[in-house]
Design a protein around this motif. Structure first.
Motif, mmCIF file in Angstrom:
data_model
loop_
_atom_site.group_PDB
_atom_site.id
_atom_site.type_symbol
_atom_site.label_atom_id
_atom_site.label_comp_id
_atom_site.label_asym_id
_atom_site.label_seq_id
_atom_site.Cartn_x
_atom_site.Cartn_y
_atom_site.Cartn_z
ATOM 1 N N LEU A 153 154.909 16.647 74.934
ATOM 2 C CA LEU A 153 154.152 17.344 73.892
ATOM 3 C C LEU A 153 153.163 16.396 73.228
ATOM 4 N N SER A 154 152.052 16.945 72.763
ATOM 5 C CA SER A 154 151.116 16.132 72.012
ATOM 6 C C SER A 154 150.395 16.989 70.988
ATOM 7 N N LEU A 155 150.051 16.351 69.881
ATOM 8 C CA LEU A 155 149.321 17.001 68.800
ATOM 9 C C LEU A 155 147.999 16.270 68.612
ATOM 10 N N GLY A 156 146.918 17.028 68.513
ATOM 11 C CA GLY A 156 145.609 16.426 68.309
ATOM 12 C C GLY A 156 145.461 15.860 66.911
ATOM 13 N N LEU A 157 144.705 14.782 66.798
ATOM 14 C CA LEU A 157 144.402 14.162 65.518
ATOM 15 C C LEU A 157 142.892 14.113 65.346
ATOM 16 N N SER A 158 142.449 14.261 64.119
ATOM 17 C CA SER A 158 141.008 14.195 63.870
ATOM 18 C C SER A 158 140.583 12.748 63.630
ATOM 19 N N ILE A 159 140.714 11.955 64.682
ATOM 20 C CA ILE A 159 140.274 10.570 64.658
ATOM 21 C C ILE A 159 138.990 10.515 65.477
ATOM 22 N N SER A 160 137.908 10.123 64.856
ATOM 23 C CA SER A 160 136.655 9.961 65.596
ATOM 24 C C SER A 160 135.720 9.087 64.781
ATOM 25 N N GLY A 161 134.720 8.576 65.466
ATOM 26 C CA GLY A 161 133.727 7.758 64.778
ATOM 27 C C GLY A 161 133.335 6.548 65.583
ATOM 28 N N VAL A 162 132.394 5.807 65.040
ATOM 29 C CA VAL A 162 131.846 4.627 65.710
ATOM 30 C C VAL A 162 132.308 3.373 64.974
ATOM 31 N N GLY A 163 132.722 2.403 65.752
ATOM 32 C CA GLY A 163 133.096 1.109 65.208
ATOM 33 C C GLY A 163 132.441 0.018 66.037
ATOM 34 N N ARG A 175 142.829 -12.269 74.727
ATOM 35 C CA ARG A 175 141.573 -11.749 74.184
ATOM 36 C C ARG A 175 141.677 -11.781 72.671
ATOM 37 N N VAL A 176 140.579 -12.144 72.029
ATOM 38 C CA VAL A 176 140.535 -12.172 70.570
ATOM 39 C C VAL A 176 139.339 -11.331 70.133
ATOM 40 N N PHE A 177 139.612 -10.275 69.361
ATOM 41 C CA PHE A 177 138.590 -9.365 68.871
ATOM 42 C C PHE A 177 138.443 -9.501 67.364
ATOM 43 N N GLU A 178 137.263 -9.142 66.867
ATOM 44 C CA GLU A 178 137.033 -9.050 65.427
ATOM 45 C C GLU A 178 136.319 -7.735 65.148
ATOM 46 N N SER A 179 136.796 -7.001 64.141
ATOM 47 C CA SER A 179 136.092 -5.792 63.702
ATOM 48 C C SER A 179 134.912 -6.239 62.854
ATOM 49 N N ILE A 180 133.708 -5.806 63.241
ATOM 50 C CA ILE A 180 132.528 -6.250 62.499
ATOM 51 C C ILE A 180 131.987 -5.154 61.584
ATOM 52 N N ASN A 181 132.762 -4.074 61.462
ATOM 53 C CA ASN A 181 132.481 -3.072 60.432
ATOM 54 C C ASN A 181 133.789 -2.351 60.123
ATOM 55 N N THR A 182 133.817 -1.645 59.018
ATOM 56 C CA THR A 182 134.972 -0.806 58.684
ATOM 57 C C THR A 182 134.747 0.531 59.361
ATOM 58 N N THR A 183 135.761 0.997 60.108
ATOM 59 C CA THR A 183 135.616 2.267 60.822
ATOM 60 C C THR A 183 135.575 3.415 59.817
ATOM 61 N N PRO A 184 134.954 4.552 60.196
ATOM 62 C CA PRO A 184 134.825 5.679 59.262
ATOM 63 C C PRO A 184 136.153 6.147 58.663
ATOM 64 N N THR A 185 137.232 6.124 59.452
ATOM 65 C CA THR A 185 138.537 6.560 58.943
ATOM 66 C C THR A 185 139.351 5.402 58.374
ATOM 67 N N GLU A 186 138.749 4.219 58.345
ATOM 68 C CA GLU A 186 139.374 2.990 57.838
ATOM 69 C C GLU A 186 140.650 2.592 58.571
ATOM 70 N N TRP A 187 140.747 2.953 59.860
ATOM 71 C CA TRP A 187 141.878 2.502 60.669
ATOM 72 C C TRP A 187 141.800 0.997 60.854
ATOM 73 N N GLU A 188 140.580 0.486 60.907
ATOM 74 C CA GLU A 188 140.357 -0.956 60.947
ATOM 75 C C GLU A 188 139.227 -1.271 59.983
ATOM 76 N N ARG A 189 139.384 -2.418 59.268
ATOM 77 C CA ARG A 189 138.359 -2.805 58.303
ATOM 78 C C ARG A 189 137.642 -4.062 58.776
ATOM 79 N N GLU A 190 136.433 -4.212 58.280
ATOM 80 C CA GLU A 190 135.609 -5.359 58.622
ATOM 81 C C GLU A 190 136.380 -6.658 58.373
#
Length: 194
Positions: A153-163, A175-190
């Motif tokens: 089973l799965s339930l859809g989530l309204s997660i979308s946007g550009v990061g 691998r080492v990543f850095e978020s260079i902006n805060t995502t629209p839903t703030e799942w990850e911050r700059e």
């Protein structure tokens, strides 16, 4: 690099491969100890990340692929997905990313109850800086999300946007990543480093 006691150049420090192996060892040790690094280990991990990020390497797009890569260390603002992996400490939950270099698609996942319940975000990515070395910048567009439950089973989530993500360092094992902006839903911050 000393000849008869006279300095003929700067002493060579550890190679990026040596720094990467040391960081991998710390992370493996932390995961074996329940997922948390000691304060001393965190300080050293941060130093190693800084050194790796400051040593540009030739960019190879295939380093993003190869299946799911575990997100086992974060520095900076805590991402929302990390809280999900700690919701039930007994569940031994993980977070990971899976980049498909052929289709330029990406799946981010955070387990809540081990592999039985997980939150996933799906999207695409593209280079946007044209550089041939790290750090290398990418635009990631999340198109949908879901919660996967037992029994298929799965339930859809309204997660979308550009990061925007920056690859600070990548090799065949790390691998080492850095978020260079805060995502629209703030799942990850700059400023988040994973």
């Amino acid at each position: 690099r000393n000849l008869f006691g006279w300095g003929l150049g700067k002493e060579a420090g550890p190679s990026t491969a040596e720094l990467s192996r040391e960081l991998q060892g710390l992370l493996i040790e932390g995961q074996s100890a329940g997922g948390a690094l000691s304060e001393e280990q965190r300080v050293r991990a941060d130093e190693l990340i800084t050194k790796l990020a400051s040593a540009p390497i030739q960019w190879n797009p295939s380093l993003l692929g190869g299946g799911a890569w575990r997100a086992c260390y974060t520095k900076g603002p805590e991402p929302k997905w990390k809280a999900l992996t700690r919701a039930l400490p007994f569940a031994k939950s993980r977070a990971y990313q899976d980049y498909d270099t052929a289709s330029q698609s990406v799946t981010n996942a955070a387990e809540v109850l081990g592999d039985a319940v997980k939150v996933r975000a799906f999207g695409t990515y593209r280079e946007f800086d044209g550089k041939k070395t790290t750090p290398k910048d990418f635009e990631v567009t999340v198109t949908r999300g879901e919660v996967s439950l037992p029994g298929g089973l799965s339930l859809g989530l309204s997660i979308s946007g550009v990061g925007y993500q920056r690859v600070l360092y990548a090799d065949g094992n790390l691998r080492v990543f850095e978020s260079i902006n805060t995502t629209p839903t703030e799942w990850e911050r700059e400023g988040l480093v994973v």
